[in-house]
Design a protein around this motif. Sequence first.
Motif, mmCIF file in Angstrom:
data_model
loop_
_atom_site.group_PDB
_atom_site.id
_atom_site.type_symbol
_atom_site.label_atom_id
_atom_site.label_comp_id
_atom_site.label_asym_id
_atom_site.label_seq_id
_atom_site.Cartn_x
_atom_site.Cartn_y
_atom_site.Cartn_z
ATOM 1 N N LEU B 104 35.290 -37.331 -24.480
ATOM 2 C CA LEU B 104 34.983 -38.729 -24.777
ATOM 3 C C LEU B 104 35.757 -39.167 -26.028
ATOM 4 N N ARG B 105 36.009 -40.460 -26.082
ATOM 5 C CA ARG B 105 36.701 -41.030 -27.229
ATOM 6 C C ARG B 105 36.124 -42.416 -27.496
ATOM 7 N N MET B 106 35.925 -42.750 -28.763
ATOM 8 C CA MET B 106 35.300 -44.022 -29.113
ATOM 9 C C MET B 106 35.836 -44.481 -30.462
ATOM 10 N N THR B 107 35.785 -45.798 -30.695
ATOM 11 C CA THR B 107 36.074 -46.316 -32.028
ATOM 12 C C THR B 107 34.851 -47.055 -32.560
ATOM 13 N N GLY B 108 34.804 -47.224 -33.860
ATOM 14 C CA GLY B 108 33.698 -47.919 -34.493
ATOM 15 C C GLY B 108 34.034 -48.271 -35.927
ATOM 16 N N LEU B 109 33.163 -49.037 -36.536
ATOM 17 C CA LEU B 109 33.305 -49.421 -37.939
ATOM 18 C C LEU B 109 31.938 -49.324 -38.595
ATOM 19 N N THR B 110 31.932 -48.834 -39.830
ATOM 20 C CA THR B 110 30.677 -48.661 -40.560
ATOM 21 C C THR B 110 30.863 -49.095 -41.999
ATOM 22 N N ILE B 111 29.925 -49.855 -42.518
ATOM 23 C CA ILE B 111 29.848 -50.067 -43.966
ATOM 24 C C ILE B 111 28.803 -49.106 -44.505
ATOM 25 N N TYR B 112 29.225 -48.238 -45.433
ATOM 26 C CA TYR B 112 28.289 -47.337 -46.101
ATOM 27 C C TYR B 112 27.935 -47.896 -47.475
ATOM 28 N N PHE B 113 26.667 -47.806 -47.812
ATOM 29 C CA PHE B 113 26.151 -48.276 -49.092
ATOM 30 C C PHE B 113 25.892 -47.062 -49.991
ATOM 31 N N PHE B 114 26.393 -47.130 -51.219
ATOM 32 C CA PHE B 114 26.238 -46.021 -52.165
ATOM 33 C C PHE B 114 25.152 -46.327 -53.193
ATOM 34 N N GLU B 115 24.472 -45.250 -53.582
ATOM 35 C CA GLU B 115 23.569 -45.270 -54.734
ATOM 36 C C GLU B 115 24.058 -44.107 -55.591
ATOM 37 N N GLY B 116 24.810 -44.417 -56.665
ATOM 38 C CA GLY B 116 25.497 -43.346 -57.394
ATOM 39 C C GLY B 116 26.534 -42.717 -56.489
ATOM 40 N N ASN B 117 26.483 -41.388 -56.361
ATOM 41 C CA ASN B 117 27.460 -40.714 -55.505
ATOM 42 C C ASN B 117 26.874 -40.311 -54.154
ATOM 43 N N ARG B 118 25.723 -40.893 -53.818
ATOM 44 C CA ARG B 118 25.110 -40.578 -52.529
ATOM 45 C C ARG B 118 24.960 -41.839 -51.676
ATOM 46 N N LEU B 119 24.795 -41.621 -50.408
ATOM 47 C CA LEU B 119 24.710 -42.724 -49.456
ATOM 48 C C LEU B 119 23.254 -43.127 -49.256
ATOM 49 N N CYS B 120 22.999 -44.454 -49.290
ATOM 50 C CA CYS B 120 21.620 -44.932 -49.134
ATOM 51 C C CYS B 120 21.471 -45.860 -47.919
ATOM 52 N N GLY B 121 22.509 -45.944 -47.085
ATOM 53 C CA GLY B 121 22.353 -46.751 -45.881
ATOM 54 C C GLY B 121 23.675 -47.103 -45.240
ATOM 55 N N HIS B 122 23.583 -47.727 -44.081
ATOM 56 C CA HIS B 122 24.802 -48.191 -43.411
ATOM 57 C C HIS B 122 24.530 -49.410 -42.531
ATOM 58 N N TRP B 123 25.602 -50.087 -42.172
ATOM 59 C CA TRP B 123 25.631 -51.248 -41.248
ATOM 60 C C TRP B 123 26.782 -50.932 -40.300
ATOM 61 N N GLN B 124 26.503 -50.744 -39.023
ATOM 62 C CA GLN B 124 27.499 -50.131 -38.131
ATOM 63 C C GLN B 124 27.537 -50.807 -36.758
ATOM 64 N N VAL B 125 28.736 -50.834 -36.178
ATOM 65 C CA VAL B 125 28.894 -51.198 -34.772
ATOM 66 C C VAL B 125 29.852 -50.194 -34.133
ATOM 67 N N THR B 126 29.434 -49.642 -33.007
ATOM 68 C CA THR B 126 30.265 -48.698 -32.257
ATOM 69 C C THR B 126 30.564 -49.300 -30.883
ATOM 70 N N ASP B 127 31.646 -48.839 -30.274
ATOM 71 C CA ASP B 127 32.004 -49.366 -28.954
ATOM 72 C C ASP B 127 31.213 -48.627 -27.871
ATOM 73 N N ARG B 128 29.910 -48.922 -27.798
ATOM 74 C CA ARG B 128 29.062 -48.158 -26.884
ATOM 75 C C ARG B 128 29.310 -48.523 -25.432
ATOM 76 N N LEU B 129 29.872 -49.702 -25.126
ATOM 77 C CA LEU B 129 30.226 -49.982 -23.733
ATOM 78 C C LEU B 129 31.358 -49.048 -23.294
ATOM 79 N N GLY B 130 32.322 -48.808 -24.196
ATOM 80 C CA GLY B 130 33.416 -47.892 -23.866
ATOM 81 C C GLY B 130 32.906 -46.494 -23.552
ATOM 82 N N ILE B 131 31.984 -45.993 -24.371
ATOM 83 C CA ILE B 131 31.474 -44.632 -24.166
ATOM 84 C C ILE B 131 30.596 -44.584 -22.912
ATOM 85 N N TYR B 132 29.838 -45.626 -22.662
ATOM 86 C CA TYR B 132 28.989 -45.698 -21.461
ATOM 87 C C TYR B 132 29.858 -45.616 -20.208
ATOM 88 N N ARG B 133 30.971 -46.362 -20.213
ATOM 89 C CA ARG B 133 31.854 -46.343 -19.045
ATOM 90 C C ARG B 133 32.502 -44.983 -18.845
#
Lengths: 144, 144
Positions: B104-133
């Motif tokens: 399988l192969r897919m593309t996507g984009l994610t915004i990661y939110f940092f708190e200091g040097n660690r991650l505290c969340g994300h906002w993401q969209v993936t091409d799930r129709l592509g992977i479903y097909r």
Amino acid sequence: MSPRKQILHDFLHRIWGEQDLSAIPEFIADSYIIHNDPGDPWDGRTLSRDEFRNRLTTSRSVAPDQRFTPVHMTEDGDRIAVAWTWEGTHLGDMPGLPATGRSLRMTGLTIYFFEGNRLCGHWQVTDRLGIYRQMTAPDQNSGN
Amino acid sequence: MSPRKQILHDFLHRIWGEQDLSAIPEFIADSYIIHNDPGDPWDGRTLSRDEFRNRLTTSRSVAPDQRFTPVHMTEDGDRIAVAWTWEGTHLGDMPGLPATGRSLRMTGLTIYFFEGNRLCGHWQVTDRLGIYRQMTAPDQNSGN
């Protein structure tokens, strides 16, 4: 808001929201590269301004009242990533997906590439499975 | 590469690629908010580290050899947007989508939110129709 974030904000409103074709030379560079955009008929192509205009009017015909709302922007060098929500009414046919009149809602993320103060390309992923399901769901689920 | 871009690069490799569970406290803040991630069972939730670990192991079981490759990163304040490609072999069942053994192969984009040097969340969209097909296509199209 930085100057380029303001440009991108205005681009989403005037070009994709209002379809102000006269503003295309203000916002779009001589050529515009679609680096990644699964499901977009122009994915992978380099567009002239005329081809960009054609893509705009064709894409907007599915939901002529469409509007993009930027949620987050991150700017770094000649690029801005924007997370957005999209809303519109399904008034135009797509291949295999006749118009339903439903209110549609979608999220997506786009990296826009700048050349000076104009856009020269993008890398995008939209939640096209979500929109596909809204267009094809049984009537009692319209608007979901 | 900036320090935080390096952290994000390492996070994608060690956490999502290698499933190094011992590294979770290094990369993940006390709580982690999934702001937008259509199709993800944890969309909209705030996760503890234990819940993040559960999401990681559950998600990875679909394609245990999965790997994310960052294509573009834009850093701005406490956020980094990353455009990525994803590859993996469909070895685990999903609801209604039994394992196919396909690449399988897919593309996507994610915004990661940092708190200091660690991650505290994300906002993401993936091409799930592509992977479903890719998961549901007739056999002759496997790997597309």
